[in-house]
Design an enzyme around this catalytic site. Structure first.
Site, PDB file in Angstrom:
ATOM      1  N   THR A  55       0.837  -1.208   0.000  1.00  0.00           N
ATOM      2  CA  THR A  55       0.000   0.000   0.000  1.00  0.00           C
ATOM      3  C   THR A  55       0.871   1.258   0.000  1.00  0.00           C
ATOM      4  O   THR A  55       0.794   2.075   0.912  1.00  0.00           O
ATOM      5  CB  THR A  55      -0.944   0.022   1.217  1.00  0.00           C
ATOM      6  OG1 THR A  55      -0.150  -0.038   2.426  1.00  0.00           O
ATOM      7  CG2 THR A  55      -1.916  -1.139   1.190  1.00  0.00           C
ATOM      8  N   GLU A 112       2.593   3.661   8.515  1.00  0.00           N
ATOM      9  CA  GLU A 112       1.150   3.638   8.240  1.00  0.00           C
ATOM     10  C   GLU A 112       0.428   4.715   9.029  1.00  0.00           C
ATOM     11  O   GLU A 112      -0.536   5.324   8.546  1.00  0.00           O
ATOM     12  CB  GLU A 112       0.576   2.258   8.562  1.00  0.00           C
ATOM     13  CG  GLU A 112       1.197   1.120   7.761  1.00  0.00           C
ATOM     14  CD  GLU A 112       1.324   1.443   6.283  1.00  0.00           C
ATOM     15  OE1 GLU A 112       0.295   1.666   5.629  1.00  0.00           O
ATOM     16  OE2 GLU A 112       2.465   1.485   5.780  1.00  0.00           O
ATOM     17  N   HIS A 165      19.154  -8.824  17.040  1.00  0.00           N
ATOM     18  CA  HIS A 165      18.253  -9.611  16.190  1.00  0.00           C
ATOM     19  C   HIS A 165      18.481 -11.120  16.291  1.00  0.00           C
ATOM     20  O   HIS A 165      18.151 -11.859  15.366  1.00  0.00           O
ATOM     21  CB  HIS A 165      18.338  -9.159  14.726  1.00  0.00           C
ATOM     22  CG  HIS A 165      17.670  -7.854  14.458  1.00  0.00           C
ATOM     23  ND1 HIS A 165      17.445  -7.385  13.186  1.00  0.00           N
ATOM     24  CD2 HIS A 165      17.172  -6.913  15.292  1.00  0.00           C
ATOM     25  CE1 HIS A 165      16.843  -6.201  13.251  1.00  0.00           C
ATOM     26  NE2 HIS A 165      16.670  -5.891  14.527  1.00  0.00           N
ATOM     27  N   ASP A 188      14.224   3.986  20.443  1.00  0.00           N
ATOM     28  CA  ASP A 188      14.020   2.610  19.985  1.00  0.00           C
ATOM     29  C   ASP A 188      14.866   1.699  20.868  1.00  0.00           C
ATOM     30  O   ASP A 188      14.394   1.196  21.890  1.00  0.00           O
ATOM     31  CB  ASP A 188      14.415   2.526  18.511  1.00  0.00           C
ATOM     32  CG  ASP A 188      14.289   1.131  17.914  1.00  0.00           C
ATOM     33  OD1 ASP A 188      14.075   0.172  18.669  1.00  0.00           O
ATOM     34  OD2 ASP A 188      14.416   0.986  16.685  1.00  0.00           O
ATOM     35  N   LEU A 241      -0.281   4.884   1.013  1.00  0.00           N
ATOM     36  CA  LEU A 241      -1.641   4.753   1.544  1.00  0.00           C
ATOM     37  C   LEU A 241      -1.576   3.981   2.859  1.00  0.00           C
ATOM     38  O   LEU A 241      -0.774   3.059   3.010  1.00  0.00           O
ATOM     39  CB  LEU A 241      -2.546   3.988   0.570  1.00  0.00           C
ATOM     40  CG  LEU A 241      -2.859   4.651  -0.769  1.00  0.00           C
ATOM     41  CD1 LEU A 241      -3.547   3.649  -1.690  1.00  0.00           C
ATOM     42  CD2 LEU A 241      -3.733   5.888  -0.573  1.00  0.00           C
ATOM     43  N   GLU A 253       7.605  -2.920  13.196  1.00  0.00           N
ATOM     44  CA  GLU A 253       8.754  -2.103  12.779  1.00  0.00           C
ATOM     45  C   GLU A 253       9.834  -2.953  12.141  1.00  0.00           C
ATOM     46  O   GLU A 253      10.483  -2.530  11.172  1.00  0.00           O
ATOM     47  CB  GLU A 253       9.316  -1.358  13.996  1.00  0.00           C
ATOM     48  CG  GLU A 253      10.444  -0.370  13.673  1.00  0.00           C
ATOM     49  CD  GLU A 253      11.855  -0.958  13.745  1.00  0.00           C
ATOM     50  OE1 GLU A 253      12.813  -0.221  13.484  1.00  0.00           O
ATOM     51  OE2 GLU A 253      12.006  -2.171  14.063  1.00  0.00           O
TER      52      GLU A 253
END
Length: 742
Positions: A262, A429, A550, A449, A265, A420
């Protein structure tokens, strides 16, 4: 006639007398101005800031982190839903909660491995017999790593496939690396193994595909993360903070941020979605991350010539480029590497959790504080260190509000962003859904963060205009574990530079890329932003990031033992970021400094002149318009800052203060150009857009010049001229927003 005049005079005198009497008896001489007058003129309360600082509790932050890391909470999983409920419960607490808290739901396109058919990396003989298999899951050292919800290491958005070919070593997978490799090796049909660093995750495969490479492996070299240490017997976790041999960095392998289906949008349920095959910015060939224990086996068996010196890593063997393939003396001789990936895309519901403290005077002006909530596994440092800090901030501020001791001048919005890790999706978004409102009303965005990479010193990045307020806050907070040294004084010891304006000061970073949730606010909306954390002593380690990043080892145990024992660095970040937040929300005049922005533009200009002017003069392209624009900006910025300093704005009309604040708030919007970077998705800020040129100057100009110098084509030199014009007019336009109206 005379009678009429007399009557008129008598009437006039009577009216005047009545007015005086009404004024005399109707007004209480002892009364003060209406209460709103005092509210409108009120400035930030330093006593309240001191109270806030004293109430931020390191042990409360520790318990927040313990709660947040009980289970893995990858985006849209049951663990993620648990954190959503936790955030809502805290922010709706009747004693310490916010004015309101709610969920914002988005239907987003995510990528997952197949739990029933794990991705595999094998070495296979010419007869397709498997003779070596890379580890599919990381080695467990604690019960955390054995949790069944620990996702297999994978490359999100890598396509499925089963390529098989001879192995080559491609260093960091940069364009220059493949170009160098292609000089002596036929890359068609090969599998490339690359190190993390140097190029973005997805770029390692995107850069490879044009050369005929059909699959890519990526690993973390101990030289880049562990200062060369490799053994889990006594060197790496669980004995230290270093990455153990089986550790694998997961990640989102996309060059764009936001939901991929998207673009521009908000990804609501009924939003139009582009077809999956039209998605851009993701790997065109399969790519899979592996641990360095497996990379060691593969790289040390490679044949061919030795790789260049700067391609060598920490393994105790020569890093060869591959014949392609393995040495003739190797047990893997004539064998191929086979990469099997079974990743699939899926539309999933992802939640942002939003909270608000409504402003008392200017509720339509927003200071936004954000941190993402989702992690790849337990995510103690990324992102839960930031979430634990945010929960402590909201506890202290919420308690003040609930007890009636404080209400900010402006509204404070808290965002706990979802998804994220898959590409800054939740924050992107949100900015797309509320584009107009946020563009018109947002004062600044604060991003925390990873709150704590390590416990040595503060690290802050942001627009130059926020430098002053961060410095002021840092001077009021004790450095982690130091009672007599401020965060500011400790910071300046680790990272500093000499400013022409201020002398020796801490060195601020710049938000030039899309490394965290500030990206959409900075690059898409042009909102003044900052990113704050604590980090390590760069003189003591070469680690490009904290080593468990991670991986399944980023747990509460890891964070509490090796990153921040006692949680004093978390506390220092909470106090510093919260101090900045209060000042932005409560100050009568926004604490943003235009002259510091002018100093940055002048530095960029000086560098651009040194790098480009002599060449541009030879092709009749003048830099004078850019010089003039920067000079105009300096003049306008100095005028506005001086006017603020010399005025008693508490005695001015509210409209004058509002006008000045709007000039400060909207400054970065003036640097937006929606047409300047058509090849860079959602990058519109001409000062801070990402750059591949590696120069400390205007990024669009630097990239255009590098391309033109490389190609020599007149059309590319036209692009240089174009970017000079874009810069000149945007900077001049920004200057015009700072001068008096008309």
């Amino acid at each position: 006639m005379i009678l009429k005049v007399v009557i008129s005079v008598v009437c006039a005198v009577s009216v005047l007398t009545v007015g005086i009497l009404i004024g005399h008896f109707g007004i209480d001489k002892g009364s003060s101005a209406p209460s709103w007058v005092n509210d409108v003129a009120k400035d930030v309360d330093e006593a309240l800031i001191e109270k806030f600082l004293s109430e931020v509790d390191n042990m409360q932050i520790q318990e927040n982190l313990r709660e947040l890391t009980k289970v893995p909470h990858m985006a849209t999983t049951p663990g993620d839903e648990q954190t959503v409920k936790l955030m809502l419960e805290r922010w709706r607490d009747p004693e310490t909660g916010l004015d309101d808290a709610w969920r914002e739901e988005y239907m987003v396109y995510l990528s997952f491995p197949d739990t029933k058919n794990p991705n595999k990396v094998t070495v296979v003989s010419p007869s397709d017999t498997v003779i070596y298999t890379a580890r599919e899951k990381e080695k467990p050292y604690t019960a955390d790593q054995d949790d069944p919800e620990v996702v297999q290491p994978y490359a999100a958005y890598s396509p499925p496939g089963n390529p098989k070919g001879k192995l080559v070593y491609a260093n960091q997978g940069k364009p220059s690396d493949y170009q160098e490799l292609n000089k002596t090796v036929d890359l068609r049909g090969t599998i490339a193994i690359t190190r993390y660093g140097g190029a973005g995750r997805a770029a390692k495969a995107i850069n490879a595909a044009p050369y005929g490479v059909i699959g890519v492996l990526v690993y973390t070299d101990p030289l880049d993360i562990n200062d060369g240490l490799m053994s889990d017997i006594n060197e790496t976790y669980p004995h230290s903070w270093y990455l153990p041999p089986s550790g694998v960095e997961r990640g989102g392998f996309s060059t764009h941020y936001g939901d991929l289906r998207t673009p521009y949008l908000a990804a609501k349920e009924d939003t139009y979605r582009i077809p999956v095959e039209d998605i851009t910015g993701i790997p065109p060939i399969p790519i899979q991350p592996i641990g360095f224990e497996d990379a060691y086996v593969l790289i040390c068996e490679l044949g061919g010539e030795a790789a260049p010196a700067d391609w060598q890593g920490a393994f105790n063997c020569s890093y060869n480029i591959g014949g392609p393939g393995f040495k003739q003396t190797s047990a893997f001789n004539s064998s191929d590497v086979k990469l099997e990936t079974f990743n699939h895309g899926e539309l999933k519901n992802s939640s942002n959790v939003m909270g608000v403290i409504r402003g008392s005077v200017e509720p339509d002006r927003y200071v936004i504080y954000g941190n993402h909530r989702d992690s790849w596994v337990h995510g103690a440092i990324d992102p839960s260190s930031g979430t634990s800090v945010m929960l402590e901030l909201t506890r202290v501020l919420g308690k003040m509000v609930k007890q009636g001791k404080w209400r900010p001048r402006r509204s404070i919005i808290f965002g706990s962003w979802g998804a994220e890790e898959f590409g800054l999706i939740g924050s992107a978004e949100y900015t797309e859904q509320y584009f107009t409102k946020l563009s018109e009303r947002t004062v600044a965005y604060i991003n925390v963060d990873i709150a704590v990479f390590a416990n040595a010193t503060l690290r802050a990045s942001g627009m130059p205009s926020v430098q002053n307020v961060i410095f002021k806050a840092a001077k009021q907070v004790n450095a982690a574990g130091m009672e007599s040294t401020s965060v500011y004084d400790n910071w300046i010891k680790y990272s500093n530079w000499t400013s022409p304006e201020h002398g020796l000061i801490p060195k601020m970073g710049h938000l030039t890329g899309a490394g965290s949730d500030y990206a959409a606010f900075v690059h898409y909306l042009g909102i003044t932003a900052m990113d704050i954390s604590y980090t390590y002593d760069r003189s003591k380690t070469n680690a490009r990031i904290y080593p468990a990043y991670h991986t399944a080892y980023d747990t509460f145990d890891y964070a509490s033992k090796y990153i921040d024992p006692g949680f004093f660095s978390h506390q220092a970040v909470a106090r510093t970021a919260g101090n900045v937040l209060i000042r932005l929300a409560d100050s009568l005049v926004l604490p943003l400094n235009c002259s510091d922005y002018a100093e940055l533009l002048e530095m960029y200009l000086s560098r651009a002149v040194d790098l480009y002017q002599s060449k541009l003069q030879t092709i009749s392209i003048s830099m004078e318009p850019l010089k003039s624009a920067v000079a105009s900006f300096r003049s306008a910025a100095s005028h506005l800052d001086q006017m603020i300093l010399s005025s008693d704005l508490a005695k001015e009309t509210p409209m004058k203060v509002r006008r000045i604040n709007d000039q400060l708030m909207l400054l970065d919007r003036a640097f937006l150009d929606p047409l300047a970077f058509p090849d860079k998705y959602a990058f519109r800020h001409v000062i801070w857009t990402s750059s591949s040129a590696g120069m400390s100057t205007f990024p669009g100009l630097a990239d255009a010049f590098a391309k033109a110098e490389s190609s020599g084509q007149s059309s590319d030199w036209d692009k240089v001229h174009y970017h000079l014009s874009v810069l000149s007019q945007n900077i001049a336009g920004a200057a015009n927003t700072l001068v008096d109206v008309i």
